[in-house]
Design a protein around this motif. Structure first.
Motif: not given
Length: 297
Positions: A157-170
């Motif tokens: 879950v923590i890793g998933g939201f780190v990745i989703s935050t990076i993708a959304c910022i892109f």
């Protein structure tokens, strides 16, 4: 001399106790009005804006009906849904993550095709085919279950939201010059992140419930999935429309094709900025997740 063998020694009889529950019609009506009002309000907001009287009235009626519904579930003898599920912190966290995570996912699914067509100039069929790998990624992520069983929900879950935050910022920084294949790559990352987040958090939340509360917990999570889909789509379209209108109202030639594309991209950027904020909030919430055991708080 005859020997009478008791029938109980021949057949093993399983006796099932049939429980009769009374269906509370008023609760069903209140839930239909509540969720229906909220869904209709957010759906209508995509076209009319969040300040529309119809939107505000629908949301107000929906929220009021849900409040009455909740109060009724706490007072009647046989509630439609036992709200005792919300006594468990991991289940509450699962509901929050499900709500926000699906808002991010549904927003991306509605915004990216519009961006690839209106911003990058691709055809509808090309945009659909290019986004297809992101939609198929969920099938590949079946290995999430094994990771969950071995390491628990925290890592995923923590890793998933780190990745989703990076993708959304892109996506919040896309432009007319953004490469289509780079868009596909980050869309796939976003889908991977949501696969890492949603199922593990829901499973972990349900694991904390007593067995007799499983149906109630499942009903609550399914309701959040349906509601978040509508909310995510409506918010994305509302932010997109408001941003487009604001951009075009500030320029003289609003009929220029380039200006329209830039207006669309501005709306996509603002919508994904909102998704980035939601993803960061979820990331903070995920820091409190821990492996749950049934009935343990």
């Amino acid at each position: 001399m005859s020997i009478k063998t008791p029938i109980s020694t021949i057949f093993k009889t399983v006796i099932t106790i049939v429980s009769k529950y009374k269906i509370d019609v008023l609760s069903i009506i209140l839930s239909a009005i509540g969720f229906g009002g909220i869904v209709f309000g957010f759906s209508y907001a995509g076209d009319e804006g969040c300040s529309s009287p119809i939107v505000l009235a629908s949301l107000g009626i929906g929220v009021l009906a849900l409040v009455i519904y909740i109060l009724r579930q706490l007072t009647i003898e046989d509630p439609v849904i036992h709200l005792k599920v919300f006594k468990h912190p991991m289940f509450i966290l699962a509901v929050v993550i499900t709500l926000f995570g699906n808002i991010i996912g549904f927003s991306a699914h509605i915004l990216l095709p519009l961006f690839m067509q209106g911003g990058l100039g691709l055809s509808a069929s090309a945009a659909g085919l290019l986004l297809l790998p992101g939609g198929m990624i969920n099938e590949i992520m079946s290995m999430v279950r094994r990771i969950f069983d071995k390491y628990g929900p925290g890592v995923l879950v923590i890793g998933g939201f780190v990745i989703s935050t990076i993708a959304c910022i892109f996506f919040a920084n896309v432009s007319l010059m953004t490469d289509a294949y780079l868009t596909i790559f980050f869309f796939m990352l976003l889908m991977v992140s949501l696969s890492m987040v949603l199922v593990p958090s829901q499973t972990n939340g349900l694991n904390q419930l007593e067995p007799d509360l499983y149906p109630d917990g499942t009903a609550v999570i399914n309701s959040m999935i349906q509601t978040s889909g509508v909310i995510g789509t409506a918010l994305a379209i509302s932010i997109l429309n408001i941003s487009q209108h604001a951009f075009l109202s500030d320029i003289s030639d609003s009929y220029n094709a380039v200006n329209k594309a830039e207006a669309l991209i501005t709306g996509v950027q603002n919508a994904f900025t909102f998704s980035s904020i939601i993803s960061i909030i979820d990331l903070v919430c995920s820091l409190f997740i821990k492996r749950a055991k049934a009935g343990i708080e």
